[in-house]
Design an enzyme around this catalytic site. Structure first.
Site, PDB file in Angstrom:
ATOM      1  N   LYS A 128       0.866  -1.188   0.000  1.00  0.00           N
ATOM      2  CA  LYS A 128       0.000   0.000   0.000  1.00  0.00           C
ATOM      3  C   LYS A 128       0.895   1.228   0.000  1.00  0.00           C
ATOM      4  O   LYS A 128       2.056   1.162   0.428  1.00  0.00           O
ATOM      5  CB  LYS A 128      -0.879   0.010   1.259  1.00  0.00           C
ATOM      6  CG  LYS A 128      -2.092   0.914   1.160  1.00  0.00           C
ATOM      7  CD  LYS A 128      -3.260   0.248   0.453  1.00  0.00           C
ATOM      8  CE  LYS A 128      -4.385   1.230   0.198  1.00  0.00           C
ATOM      9  NZ  LYS A 128      -5.587   0.554  -0.331  1.00  0.00           N
ATOM     10  N   ASP A 168      -7.091   4.540  -4.454  1.00  0.00           N
ATOM     11  CA  ASP A 168      -7.747   4.393  -3.147  1.00  0.00           C
ATOM     12  C   ASP A 168      -8.357   5.770  -2.880  1.00  0.00           C
ATOM     13  O   ASP A 168      -8.578   6.548  -3.830  1.00  0.00           O
ATOM     14  CB  ASP A 168      -6.733   3.991  -2.062  1.00  0.00           C
ATOM     15  CG  ASP A 168      -7.403   3.578  -0.735  1.00  0.00           C
ATOM     16  OD1 ASP A 168      -7.903   2.449  -0.634  1.00  0.00           O
ATOM     17  OD2 ASP A 168      -7.445   4.403   0.212  1.00  0.00           O
TER      18      ASP A 168
HETATM   19  P1  NDP Z   1     -13.002   7.985  -2.730  1.00  0.00           P
HETATM   20  O1  NDP Z   1     -11.923   8.957  -2.525  1.00  0.00           O
HETATM   21  O2  NDP Z   1     -13.537   7.757  -4.098  1.00  0.00           O
HETATM   22  O3  NDP Z   1     -14.243   8.327  -1.778  1.00  0.00           O
HETATM   23  C1  NDP Z   1     -14.111   8.386  -0.392  1.00  0.00           C
HETATM   24  C2  NDP Z   1     -15.446   8.799   0.201  1.00  0.00           C
HETATM   25  O4  NDP Z   1     -15.382   8.668   1.616  1.00  0.00           O
HETATM   26  C3  NDP Z   1     -15.787  10.250  -0.083  1.00  0.00           C
HETATM   27  O5  NDP Z   1     -17.174  10.387  -0.114  1.00  0.00           O
HETATM   28  C4  NDP Z   1     -15.200  10.953   1.138  1.00  0.00           C
HETATM   29  O6  NDP Z   1     -15.812  12.202   1.428  1.00  0.00           O
HETATM   30  C5  NDP Z   1     -15.494   9.955   2.225  1.00  0.00           C
HETATM   31  N1  NDP Z   1     -14.486  10.090   3.306  1.00  0.00           N
HETATM   32  C6  NDP Z   1     -13.138   9.986   3.193  1.00  0.00           C
HETATM   33  N2  NDP Z   1     -12.518  10.209   4.365  1.00  0.00           N
HETATM   34  C7  NDP Z   1     -13.486  10.472   5.232  1.00  0.00           C
HETATM   35  C8  NDP Z   1     -13.492  10.786   6.594  1.00  0.00           C
HETATM   36  N3  NDP Z   1     -12.354  10.890   7.306  1.00  0.00           N
HETATM   37  N4  NDP Z   1     -14.690  10.975   7.179  1.00  0.00           N
HETATM   38  C9  NDP Z   1     -15.836  10.852   6.470  1.00  0.00           C
HETATM   39  N5  NDP Z   1     -15.890  10.569   5.162  1.00  0.00           N
HETATM   40  C10 NDP Z   1     -14.744  10.380   4.547  1.00  0.00           C
HETATM   41  O7  NDP Z   1     -12.444   6.616  -2.095  1.00  0.00           O
HETATM   42  P2  NDP Z   1     -12.908   5.131  -2.383  1.00  0.00           P
HETATM   43  O8  NDP Z   1     -14.369   5.074  -2.582  1.00  0.00           O
HETATM   44  O9  NDP Z   1     -12.004   4.555  -3.396  1.00  0.00           O
HETATM   45  O10 NDP Z   1     -12.530   4.430  -0.991  1.00  0.00           O
HETATM   46  C11 NDP Z   1     -13.424   4.367   0.110  1.00  0.00           C
HETATM   47  C12 NDP Z   1     -12.986   3.262   1.045  1.00  0.00           C
HETATM   48  O11 NDP Z   1     -12.982   2.016   0.336  1.00  0.00           O
HETATM   49  C13 NDP Z   1     -11.585   3.406   1.627  1.00  0.00           C
HETATM   50  O12 NDP Z   1     -11.557   2.852   2.923  1.00  0.00           O
HETATM   51  C14 NDP Z   1     -10.749   2.537   0.699  1.00  0.00           C
HETATM   52  O13 NDP Z   1      -9.557   2.101   1.319  1.00  0.00           O
HETATM   53  C15 NDP Z   1     -11.706   1.399   0.453  1.00  0.00           C
HETATM   54  N6  NDP Z   1     -11.442   0.588  -0.727  1.00  0.00           N
HETATM   55  C16 NDP Z   1     -11.407   1.155  -1.975  1.00  0.00           C
HETATM   56  C17 NDP Z   1     -11.170   0.374  -3.075  1.00  0.00           C
HETATM   57  C18 NDP Z   1     -11.229   0.913  -4.448  1.00  0.00           C
HETATM   58  O14 NDP Z   1     -11.150   0.119  -5.402  1.00  0.00           O
HETATM   59  N7  NDP Z   1     -11.400   2.196  -4.661  1.00  0.00           N
HETATM   60  C19 NDP Z   1     -10.862  -1.068  -2.940  1.00  0.00           C
HETATM   61  C20 NDP Z   1     -11.023  -1.573  -1.588  1.00  0.00           C
HETATM   62  C21 NDP Z   1     -11.268  -0.755  -0.545  1.00  0.00           C
HETATM   63  P3  NDP Z   1     -15.098  13.567   0.998  1.00  0.00           P
HETATM   64  O15 NDP Z   1     -15.347  13.700  -0.479  1.00  0.00           O
HETATM   65  O16 NDP Z   1     -15.769  14.596   1.822  1.00  0.00           O
HETATM   66  O17 NDP Z   1     -13.641  13.404   1.338  1.00  0.00           O
END
Ligand code: NDP
Length: 447
Positions: A128, A168
């Protein structure tokens, strides 16, 4: 040594060697608690100290990332790549760009990735990386200059057969594009060194949708085991990023209704069902805030503060934002409101206390390293297509994704049954992932 003594012994070492890295300690404890029983029954694992070796990354790189903002001011961020385990394949795992990133976050994510990747049935190791850079509010040119600087160091550590990063939080198609371009320029090669690439330049169909779709395929199995399906279910999905958007889309396709989504500012409740196209437009195209949803849909209501989303009544909860977003209190609220299943789309979104509350109240609980494995599994399919220099059609990749998610589920159930922990998908995922990596480590000797 008893199982309990083994866990405390490993944890004492992990905490002493990795001070101040609370998320990493949390991730290690969960796995070690699950696999202690396996170590007790397997002398070769104990003798070759596989657990103690697994918690020590094979390699950790921390580097300076200088770049210039649009006003001509020099900015400095910190970059990370933790190459955790190459026992079953090249290091594989995403890059996270978020101001909260520090070594402990990258290590927890890299550690989880080892077992998740093993569960996918594809040959990929665990790693990572990321940076404390915040893409939010930056211009495209600022993001490009940052990504180029980041890759100017990272390129010497990665490669299509060595380490293959992906996206991510904060790293989507735009960022992957800028990093791929810089890697190509520096190495004069066109290879599958990153996944999540654009479809015209080596990307795979379904990769964008894969984590969200895979999550819903996994929870479909949980619901089947409860004797039900998605039809008529009220669903709450936290986040509104890549995982949340495509999970919402698939739930709607299968007959459920997602009534709430969120971002770090607050959450939307729309009893008529969240309109995915609107969320996509706001978050993927305009890079706006979720509160703008109500401008397009008067049926929606916006509430300040992301935590409140867990008080919205639902049958199924899909936390898909970030780590530790469901604490014990939120978990108890979900239980009291009749939630029957939780599937973790984000990595480690439930605190240990929340997991305990779900499991002791017979809520079916799908842990992240199994439930969200569809993203990295499809990245492995992207790597396979890159190696063969072909591109499979959407239906083929989607069907492979479904097969993989079913295999992940089956492995979790089989491992939890085999070790007398029926219905405990947390233990099942940890044990099944661990066994594959541990066997490879024993076979390969002390490296
Ligand atoms: P994105 O950046 O596309 O979206 C993240 C979302 O979560 C946004 O809506 C963001 O809001 C919100 N968010 C982030 N940090 C916080 C926080 N501290 N408090 C509240 N809301 C928060 O990321 P992904 O959708 O890719 O990833 C989301 C999760 O899924 C992560 O844990 C990631 O590790 C996991 N994941 C992702 C994969 C992938 O293929 N993308 C694969 C496996 C796991 P805002 O816009 O306000 O920041």
């Amino acid at each position: 040594m008893s199982s309990k003594a083994f866990v405390e012994d490993v944890m004492a070492t992990a905490i002493a060697r990795n001070p101040g890295e609370a998320e990493f300690h949390q991730a290690v404890r969960e796995v070690v608690e699950s696999v202690a029983v396996v170590i007790g029954k397997n002398k070769s694992f104990a003798d070759s100290r596989v657990v103690e070796r697994m918690i020590e990354p094979e390699r950790q790189v921390i580097f300076r990332v200088p770049w210039m903002d649009d006003s001509g001011k020099v900015q400095i961020n910190r970059g990370f790549r933790v190459e955790f385990s190459s026992a079953i394949g090249p290091y594989k795992g995403g890059l996270r760009f978020h101001p909260s990133v520090y070594l402990g976050i990258i290590k927890f994510l890299g550690f989880e990735q080892i077992f998740k990747n093993a569960l996918t049935t594809t040959p990929i190791g665990g790693g990572k990386g990321g940076s404390d850079f915040d893409p939010k509010g930056k211009s495209d040119m600022e993001v490009m200059r940052f990504c180029q600087s980041f890759m100017s160091e990272l390129f010497r550590h990665i490669g299509p057969d060595t380490d293959v990063p992906a996206g991510d939080i904060g790293v989507g198609g735009r960022e992957i594009g800028y990093m791929f371009g810089q890697y190509k320029k520096l190495t004069n090669t066109f290879t599958g060194v990153l996944t999540g690439k654009g479809l015209e330049w080596g990307g795979s169909l379904v990769r964008t949708e894969a984590t969200g779709y895979g999550l819903v395929y996994f929870v479909t199995r949980q619901l089947q085991d409860l004797g039900t399906d998605w039809k008529g279910k009220r669903v709450v999905v936290s986040g509104s990023g890549n995982v949340a958007i495509y999970a919402t889309q698939k739930v709607h396709e299968l007959g459920g209704t997602v009534v709430a989504v969120s971002d770090s500012g607050g959450y939307i409740v729309d009893e008529s069902g969240i309109n995915v196209d609107t969320v996509k437009r706001i978050k993927e195209i305009e890079r706006g805030r979720i509160k703008e949803y109500v401008d397009a849909h008067p049926s929606g209501q916006y509430f300040e503060g992301w935590e409140g989303i867990w008080s919205v009544k639902c049958d199924v909860a899909l936390p898909s934002a970030t780590q530790n977003e469901i604490d014990g209190k939120a978990a108890q609220t979900l239980v009291n409101n009749g939630c029957i299943a939780v599937g973790e789309g984000a990595n480690m979104p439930s605190t240990p206390e929340a997991v305990e509350i779900f499991q002791s109240n017979n809520v079916s609980f799908g842990p992240a390293k199994a439930a969200n494995a569809g993203g990295v599994a499809t990245s492995a399919l992207e790597m396979a297509q890159n190696s063969m220099r072909i591109a499979w059609p959407f239906e083929e990749v989607d069907s492979r994704l479904k097969t993989i998610m079913n295999a992940v589920y089956d492995q979790c159930v089989a491992a939890s049954d085999a070790y007398g922990m029926k219905n405990d998908l947390v233990a099942g995922a940890n044990i099944a992932g661990f066994m594959k990596v541990a066997n490879a480590m024993v076979a390969q000797g002390l490296v």
